[in-house]
Design an enzyme around this catalytic site. Sequence first.
Site, mmCIF file in Angstrom:
data_model
loop_
_atom_site.group_PDB
_atom_site.id
_atom_site.type_symbol
_atom_site.label_atom_id
_atom_site.label_comp_id
_atom_site.label_asym_id
_atom_site.label_seq_id
_atom_site.Cartn_x
_atom_site.Cartn_y
_atom_site.Cartn_z
ATOM 1 N N HIS A 1 -46.600 -0.473 -7.949
ATOM 2 C CA HIS A 1 -45.561 0.267 -7.235
ATOM 3 C C HIS A 1 -44.453 0.664 -8.199
ATOM 4 C CE1 HIS A 1 -43.562 1.686 -3.664
ATOM 5 N NE2 HIS A 1 -42.504 0.912 -3.851
ATOM 6 N N HIS B 1 -37.666 4.703 -2.911
ATOM 7 C CA HIS B 1 -39.097 4.694 -3.202
ATOM 8 C C HIS B 1 -39.858 5.216 -1.999
ATOM 9 C CE1 HIS B 1 -39.757 0.428 -1.305
ATOM 10 N NE2 HIS B 1 -38.631 0.943 -0.870
ATOM 11 N N CYS C 1 -45.709 6.549 -4.171
ATOM 12 C CA CYS C 1 -44.566 6.062 -4.945
ATOM 13 C C CYS C 1 -44.394 6.793 -6.266
ATOM 14 C CB CYS C 1 -44.677 4.553 -5.155
ATOM 15 S SG CYS C 1 -46.137 4.007 -6.086
#
Length: 301
Positions: A246, A258, A200
């Site tokens: 994240h 993402h 990510c």
Amino acid sequence: MREYGIVCQASAFLYTEDHKVVTDEVLMGWAVEILEKRCTADGRASLRVLTHYGYEGYLDGNTVRSASEEELCNRDLGGSLCVIRKAFADMMETPKVQGRILQTLGKGSFVTRVSEAEHGYCLVETADGARGYLMEVGLSRRLDDDGYLYASDRKDYFLRQSLRKWGSEKAFRDALVDCAKSYLGTQYRWGGKSSSGLDCSGLTFLCYQMNGILIYRDAKLRPDYPVQPIEPEQIKKGDLLYFPGHIAMYLGRGRYIHCTGNKESFGCVCNSLCPTAADYREDLAKNILNVGSIENALKLC
């Protein structure tokens, strides 16, 4: 005196001290400061390094070649260092599609342009000294630099970056989103930062880096880097959404991109913050920790 190196393989992974856990990936032509030389438990050469974006880790000793401060300065100033913009690029022995492939480099790798393009190809040199031909359409001038490594004063270095290369904030934000979308479909890989696989924060870092701004490599805000917290209602495309462990890039109109290890996606995908959307991720939408933007940290100067 500082000691430097340049990655001379297509890619190399950074590890924890015991070399058992991947923490990051560096690509051909990227520079590091060599902080310490040692051997692993099984006798392999290991280097503790600092990357040009301020991230530490351990590299296998055979993945970098020695470099001087003068070399790093000269390539920053010379204007001949290019970044590969295509997902993958074959370096050819001769400037034609039928030629022999010498090696394949991934998006984000650095090469030095040796000659101007002829018939669509230009002669380049890699960090390991190999020369070959790459299609010019897949290359562009490198926009970030190695200044952090050789700066006499590193304090607030990343906050001193600017958007002067872009001329407008809108152009910069459009470029960020375009770059992120170019990774759609790429598989998830912990610590990865290439078209072969990325995580990510690898995705968000690469998009900013390839457009000239160095941000923190992990999924967290740090005051010494240009992404600073803003109010959610201030969000614009290209800004970053932070969740527990994240990170994602906002695309506008409630959508974001993402790279996720989620078992249903496992790769670079787009999702929505809108509960009525088919690709709504409730687990993320209801757990936004922060929204981050460079708008208040960087200036058009």
